[in-house]
Write an enzyme that holds these catalytic residues in place. Sequence first.
Site, mmCIF file in Angstrom:
data_model
loop_
_atom_site.group_PDB
_atom_site.id
_atom_site.type_symbol
_atom_site.label_atom_id
_atom_site.label_comp_id
_atom_site.label_asym_id
_atom_site.label_seq_id
_atom_site.Cartn_x
_atom_site.Cartn_y
_atom_site.Cartn_z
ATOM 1 N N CYS A 1 18.548 23.154 35.199
ATOM 2 C CA CYS A 1 18.491 24.617 35.259
ATOM 3 C C CYS A 1 17.094 25.036 34.840
ATOM 4 O O CYS A 1 16.719 24.895 33.673
ATOM 5 C CB CYS A 1 19.546 25.253 34.362
ATOM 6 S SG CYS A 1 19.507 27.057 34.392
ATOM 7 N N HIS B 1 20.407 21.711 46.467
ATOM 8 C CA HIS B 1 20.296 23.054 47.043
ATOM 9 C C HIS B 1 20.276 22.986 48.569
ATOM 10 O O HIS B 1 19.690 22.071 49.154
ATOM 11 C CB HIS B 1 19.015 23.744 46.582
ATOM 12 C CG HIS B 1 19.063 24.208 45.170
ATOM 13 N ND1 HIS B 1 19.412 25.491 44.809
ATOM 14 C CD2 HIS B 1 18.813 23.545 44.003
ATOM 15 C CE1 HIS B 1 19.375 25.605 43.488
ATOM 16 N NE2 HIS B 1 19.009 24.439 42.984
ATOM 17 N N GLU C 1 25.278 30.229 42.955
ATOM 18 C CA GLU C 1 25.071 29.048 42.126
ATOM 19 C C GLU C 1 26.377 28.282 41.956
ATOM 20 O O GLU C 1 27.416 28.859 41.624
ATOM 21 C CB GLU C 1 24.510 29.466 40.763
ATOM 22 C CG GLU C 1 23.862 28.332 40.021
ATOM 23 C CD GLU C 1 22.964 28.821 38.896
ATOM 24 O OE1 GLU C 1 22.708 28.001 37.990
ATOM 25 O OE2 GLU C 1 22.538 29.992 38.911
ATOM 26 N N CYS D 1 17.822 32.233 39.789
ATOM 27 C CA CYS D 1 18.057 30.792 39.728
ATOM 28 C C CYS D 1 16.711 30.104 39.864
ATOM 29 O O CYS D 1 16.089 30.148 40.938
ATOM 30 C CB CYS D 1 19.008 30.351 40.835
ATOM 31 S SG CYS D 1 19.328 28.564 40.859
ATOM 32 N N GLY E 1 16.737 27.219 42.267
ATOM 33 C CA GLY E 1 16.863 27.773 43.617
ATOM 34 C C GLY E 1 15.532 28.279 44.137
ATOM 35 O O GLY E 1 15.185 28.078 45.317
#
Length: 273
Positions: free
Chosen positions: A78, A155, A204, A213, A216
């Site tokens: 993260c 992703h 997410e 994100c 992301g």
Amino acid sequence: MRPSSRTLAFHKMHGLGNDFVVIDARNRSVDMTETLARALANRRTGIGCDQLILLEPSDTADLAMRIFNADGGEVEACGNAARCVTQLVGDEAVIETAGGTISGRVNGAGATLDMGEPRFDWDAIPLAYAMDTANMPVGWENLEDPAAVNVGNPHIVFFVEDAGAVDLARLGPIIETDPLFPERINVNVATVEPDGGITLRVWERGAGLTRACGTGACATMVAAARRKLVAGETVVHLPGGDLRIDWAPGETIRMTGPATHVFSGEIDTGTLR
């Protein structure tokens, strides 16, 4: 008076509205379970967060960061949380995660991270079977021709004319749990703007629609650069604010953005349900 074994000290932090409960377990071990993580993340009966972050000792880095989504599931990486942890520990930090090692340094009211190198092989995403990850021959309704990138977590990125017009609240969970993705997937819809920036929305994995994100944003910039839609440092506009992402082939990803400490507190886990 010594704290009860049920009492947990925590920090509430966020990166562009992507919010975290951070528990420092480097000196006092915490037996984090899926049930406890889900209870702490509950916005009505717990503290409330998108992700719960557990800091632990590391043999290979300054500290280890474990990440639990709001549904209680543990995930690999993260970026927004890593900026918050860097800001919390101060100056510089090398952070061990399940998705790889992240290096961070404080940068004003935020942090700059080295997120490592992206991975593109189909089995590194991972996908259920082999295909070109730069232009995937798959689609869901009007979302077609995506790219897949692993930036410590998986992703999929769709480039569309208007990211705001996509019904991501409906399509996100359908794509996230498609059998093509054996470990589920984070879903990004992006629009490359005339000024070279990118407008991005993210569903997410395990958390749903988020204000921001970090991984992301990294994955989307990398996918756009592979398609020669952007080059050099790119501003990614998320609902919660902007991140700056820089990457070139053969290099690591660099991300710069804010990190905010909201408050600290304690909670009696015996009150959770």
